[in-house]
Design a protein around this motif. Sequence first.
Motif, PDB file in Angstrom:
ATOM      1  N   GLN A 182     -22.019   2.212 -34.524  1.00  0.00           N
ATOM      2  CA  GLN A 182     -23.143   2.964 -33.920  1.00  0.00           C
ATOM      3  C   GLN A 182     -24.139   2.001 -33.214  1.00  0.00           C
ATOM      4  O   GLN A 182     -25.000   1.489 -33.835  1.00  0.00           O
ATOM      5  CB  GLN A 182     -23.774   3.881 -34.945  1.00  0.00           C
ATOM      6  CG  GLN A 182     -22.787   4.833 -35.768  1.00  0.00           C
ATOM      7  CD  GLN A 182     -22.101   5.716 -34.612  1.00  0.00           C
ATOM      8  OE1 GLN A 182     -22.544   6.148 -33.772  1.00  0.00           O
ATOM      9  NE2 GLN A 182     -20.799   5.825 -34.884  1.00  0.00           N
ATOM     10  N   SER A 183     -24.395   2.384 -31.918  1.00  0.00           N
ATOM     11  CA  SER A 183     -25.209   1.320 -31.040  1.00  0.00           C
ATOM     12  C   SER A 183     -26.534   1.274 -31.534  1.00  0.00           C
ATOM     13  O   SER A 183     -27.441   0.388 -31.438  1.00  0.00           O
ATOM     14  CB  SER A 183     -25.035   1.837 -29.747  1.00  0.00           C
ATOM     15  OG  SER A 183     -25.235   3.035 -29.339  1.00  0.00           O
ATOM     16  N   ARG A 240     -23.998   0.093 -24.198  1.00  0.00           N
ATOM     17  CA  ARG A 240     -24.522   0.376 -25.318  1.00  0.00           C
ATOM     18  C   ARG A 240     -24.873  -0.843 -26.366  1.00  0.00           C
ATOM     19  O   ARG A 240     -25.603  -0.790 -27.325  1.00  0.00           O
ATOM     20  CB  ARG A 240     -23.354   1.365 -26.359  1.00  0.00           C
ATOM     21  CG  ARG A 240     -23.408   2.787 -25.963  1.00  0.00           C
ATOM     22  CD  ARG A 240     -22.503   3.661 -26.579  1.00  0.00           C
ATOM     23  NE  ARG A 240     -22.754   4.962 -26.784  1.00  0.00           N
ATOM     24  CZ  ARG A 240     -21.952   5.763 -26.058  1.00  0.00           C
ATOM     25  NH1 ARG A 240     -21.021   5.495 -25.388  1.00  0.00           N
ATOM     26  NH2 ARG A 240     -22.371   7.140 -25.898  1.00  0.00           N
ATOM     27  N   PHE A 264      -9.560  -3.635 -25.473  1.00  0.00           N
ATOM     28  CA  PHE A 264     -10.051  -2.535 -26.394  1.00  0.00           C
ATOM     29  C   PHE A 264      -9.051  -1.705 -26.581  1.00  0.00           C
ATOM     30  O   PHE A 264      -8.737  -1.041 -27.830  1.00  0.00           O
ATOM     31  CB  PHE A 264     -11.227  -1.762 -25.436  1.00  0.00           C
ATOM     32  CG  PHE A 264     -11.765  -0.583 -26.061  1.00  0.00           C
ATOM     33  CD1 PHE A 264     -12.454  -0.751 -27.152  1.00  0.00           C
ATOM     34  CD2 PHE A 264     -11.201   0.633 -25.434  1.00  0.00           C
ATOM     35  CE1 PHE A 264     -12.796   0.641 -27.590  1.00  0.00           C
ATOM     36  CE2 PHE A 264     -11.571   1.989 -26.206  1.00  0.00           C
ATOM     37  CZ  PHE A 264     -12.499   1.836 -27.272  1.00  0.00           C
ATOM     38  N   GLU A 272     -28.291   8.658 -26.067  1.00  0.00           N
ATOM     39  CA  GLU A 272     -26.949   8.910 -26.483  1.00  0.00           C
ATOM     40  C   GLU A 272     -26.235  10.202 -26.227  1.00  0.00           C
ATOM     41  O   GLU A 272     -25.251  10.263 -25.642  1.00  0.00           O
ATOM     42  CB  GLU A 272     -26.872   8.724 -28.206  1.00  0.00           C
ATOM     43  CG  GLU A 272     -26.577   7.302 -28.756  1.00  0.00           C
ATOM     44  CD  GLU A 272     -25.460   6.621 -27.949  1.00  0.00           C
ATOM     45  OE1 GLU A 272     -24.364   7.056 -28.013  1.00  0.00           O
ATOM     46  OE2 GLU A 272     -25.627   5.688 -27.299  1.00  0.00           O
ATOM     47  N   THR A 301     -13.194   4.138 -33.498  1.00  0.00           N
ATOM     48  CA  THR A 301     -12.350   3.935 -32.375  1.00  0.00           C
ATOM     49  C   THR A 301     -12.870   3.881 -31.103  1.00  0.00           C
ATOM     50  O   THR A 301     -12.776   3.999 -29.956  1.00  0.00           O
ATOM     51  CB  THR A 301     -11.232   5.292 -31.972  1.00  0.00           C
ATOM     52  OG1 THR A 301     -11.830   6.485 -31.641  1.00  0.00           O
ATOM     53  CG2 THR A 301     -10.290   5.283 -33.301  1.00  0.00           C
ATOM     54  N   SER A 302     -14.152   2.987 -31.454  1.00  0.00           N
ATOM     55  CA  SER A 302     -15.091   2.839 -30.171  1.00  0.00           C
ATOM     56  C   SER A 302     -15.963   1.403 -30.535  1.00  0.00           C
ATOM     57  O   SER A 302     -15.754   0.939 -31.647  1.00  0.00           O
ATOM     58  CB  SER A 302     -16.096   3.788 -29.931  1.00  0.00           C
ATOM     59  OG  SER A 302     -16.964   4.273 -31.196  1.00  0.00           O
ATOM     60  N   VAL A 303     -16.607   1.135 -29.397  1.00  0.00           N
ATOM     61  CA  VAL A 303     -17.479  -0.196 -29.562  1.00  0.00           C
ATOM     62  C   VAL A 303     -18.747   0.448 -28.938  1.00  0.00           C
ATOM     63  O   VAL A 303     -18.906   1.125 -28.247  1.00  0.00           O
ATOM     64  CB  VAL A 303     -16.820  -1.216 -28.629  1.00  0.00           C
ATOM     65  CG1 VAL A 303     -15.731  -2.047 -29.378  1.00  0.00           C
ATOM     66  CG2 VAL A 303     -16.518  -0.787 -27.190  1.00  0.00           C
ATOM     67  N   PRO A 304     -19.886  -0.304 -29.505  1.00  0.00           N
ATOM     68  CA  PRO A 304     -19.858  -1.680 -29.959  1.00  0.00           C
ATOM     69  C   PRO A 304     -19.766  -1.686 -31.469  1.00  0.00           C
ATOM     70  O   PRO A 304     -19.765  -0.723 -32.264  1.00  0.00           O
ATOM     71  CB  PRO A 304     -21.183  -2.087 -29.855  1.00  0.00           C
ATOM     72  CG  PRO A 304     -22.264  -0.728 -29.645  1.00  0.00           C
ATOM     73  CD  PRO A 304     -21.103   0.225 -29.238  1.00  0.00           C
ATOM     74  N   HIS A 309     -23.178  10.794 -23.429  1.00  0.00           N
ATOM     75  CA  HIS A 309     -21.995  11.658 -23.880  1.00  0.00           C
ATOM     76  C   HIS A 309     -21.901  12.707 -22.845  1.00  0.00           C
ATOM     77  O   HIS A 309     -20.666  13.076 -22.442  1.00  0.00           O
ATOM     78  CB  HIS A 309     -22.504  12.664 -25.329  1.00  0.00           C
ATOM     79  CG  HIS A 309     -21.930  11.682 -26.476  1.00  0.00           C
ATOM     80  ND1 HIS A 309     -20.744  11.249 -26.704  1.00  0.00           N
ATOM     81  CD2 HIS A 309     -22.844  11.066 -27.299  1.00  0.00           C
ATOM     82  CE1 HIS A 309     -20.676  10.368 -27.886  1.00  0.00           C
ATOM     83  NE2 HIS A 309     -22.086  10.266 -28.318  1.00  0.00           N
ATOM     84  N   TYR A 364     -18.165  -5.940 -27.551  1.00  0.00           N
ATOM     85  CA  TYR A 364     -18.313  -4.816 -26.923  1.00  0.00           C
ATOM     86  C   TYR A 364     -17.671  -5.384 -25.428  1.00  0.00           C
ATOM     87  O   TYR A 364     -16.975  -6.424 -25.194  1.00  0.00           O
ATOM     88  CB  TYR A 364     -19.827  -4.740 -26.475  1.00  0.00           C
ATOM     89  CG  TYR A 364     -20.344  -3.515 -25.625  1.00  0.00           C
ATOM     90  CD1 TYR A 364     -20.014  -2.142 -26.202  1.00  0.00           C
ATOM     91  CD2 TYR A 364     -20.860  -3.318 -24.240  1.00  0.00           C
ATOM     92  CE1 TYR A 364     -20.090  -0.913 -25.530  1.00  0.00           C
ATOM     93  CE2 TYR A 364     -21.052  -2.091 -23.491  1.00  0.00           C
ATOM     94  CZ  TYR A 364     -20.627  -0.961 -23.969  1.00  0.00           C
ATOM     95  OH  TYR A 364     -21.067   0.287 -23.567  1.00  0.00           O
ATOM     96  N   PHE A 365     -17.841  -4.276 -24.457  1.00  0.00           N
ATOM     97  CA  PHE A 365     -17.145  -4.583 -22.989  1.00  0.00           C
ATOM     98  C   PHE A 365     -17.707  -5.777 -22.482  1.00  0.00           C
ATOM     99  O   PHE A 365     -19.019  -5.976 -22.664  1.00  0.00           O
ATOM    100  CB  PHE A 365     -17.042  -3.312 -22.180  1.00  0.00           C
ATOM    101  CG  PHE A 365     -16.425  -2.209 -22.736  1.00  0.00           C
ATOM    102  CD1 PHE A 365     -14.882  -2.325 -22.715  1.00  0.00           C
ATOM    103  CD2 PHE A 365     -16.713  -1.023 -23.039  1.00  0.00           C
ATOM    104  CE1 PHE A 365     -14.002  -1.348 -23.440  1.00  0.00           C
ATOM    105  CE2 PHE A 365     -15.747   0.024 -23.563  1.00  0.00           C
ATOM    106  CZ  PHE A 365     -14.669  -0.085 -23.904  1.00  0.00           C
ATOM    107  N   ARG A 399      -8.263  -0.521 -30.498  1.00  0.00           N
ATOM    108  CA  ARG A 399      -8.896   0.776 -30.567  1.00  0.00           C
ATOM    109  C   ARG A 399      -8.581   1.317 -31.883  1.00  0.00           C
ATOM    110  O   ARG A 399      -9.608   1.622 -32.614  1.00  0.00           O
ATOM    111  CB  ARG A 399      -8.495   1.731 -29.451  1.00  0.00           C
ATOM    112  CG  ARG A 399      -9.396   3.021 -29.365  1.00  0.00           C
ATOM    113  CD  ARG A 399      -9.368   3.586 -28.215  1.00  0.00           C
ATOM    114  NE  ARG A 399     -10.114   4.602 -27.995  1.00  0.00           N
ATOM    115  CZ  ARG A 399      -9.688   6.019 -27.993  1.00  0.00           C
ATOM    116  NH1 ARG A 399      -8.494   6.371 -28.724  1.00  0.00           N
ATOM    117  NH2 ARG A 399     -10.422   6.952 -28.308  1.00  0.00           N
TER     118      ARG A 399
END
Length: 205
Positions: A64-65, A15, A40, A97, A50-53, A101, A8-9, A44
């Motif tokens: 999916q967090s 998340r 990232f 969530e 195309t996302s984290v975590p 968004h 993750y970041f 990606r």
Amino acid sequence: MANYKLTYFDMDGGRAEPARIAFHAAGIEFDDERISFPQFMETRQSLRFTSVPVLKIDGAAVTQSNAIARFAGKKAGLYPDDDLQALYCDEAMGAIEDLLHSIVQTFGLEGEELKAAREKLVDGWLTVFLKGLNELMGRGGDYFADNRLTVADLKVFGITRWLLSGQLDHIPTDLVERVAPKLIPHEQRVSKDPVVVAYYESREG
Ligand SMILES: N[C@@H](CCC(=O)N[C@@H](CS)C(=O)NCC(=O)O)C(=O)O
């Protein structure tokens, strides 16, 4: 024991934070991979959505967090056994969530465009979600479910902190207090919980 790597970041929050806290509470060692935004962007396209975590379990990726938070939460005893209480927990996490968004849609905007979008958010979706969370708060006593700390509380408290921090331009820091007052003592309660305190102490050490 399985090998866990959570990517993750590099921030305390967001998340991945509920899963990080839950893994720590469970006494499960995991590779806490914290990446920069440029790192990232480099990887990606190789990520499933195309996302984290992203959680890798023995090298196999899961995304999916909320799913990841539930997985870690179950290991830490931070997810209800009772089906109805688990449903309450999931409802709060799903609402966060949706709230995220709506905020993310304003990222990348600047100047007057950002101001207008954020003001629209404050008058619209953000208030809708915060009011809804205020309504859910207390269904599980002082918590979102099961009358005790669960991963839902970890997810909500992180977002409350973020909204109170003033980091989001044009989102008034008193918004939470005005439209979702129950989230203020909730944030304080969760931040003082021994599970949370122990995690952040471990971050300092
Ligand atoms: N539904 C996904 C959403 C993941 C998501 O949007 N993650 C953000 C970071 S918090 C991300 O990777 N954003 C970068 C991008 O989508 O380009 C989850 O809950 O994990």
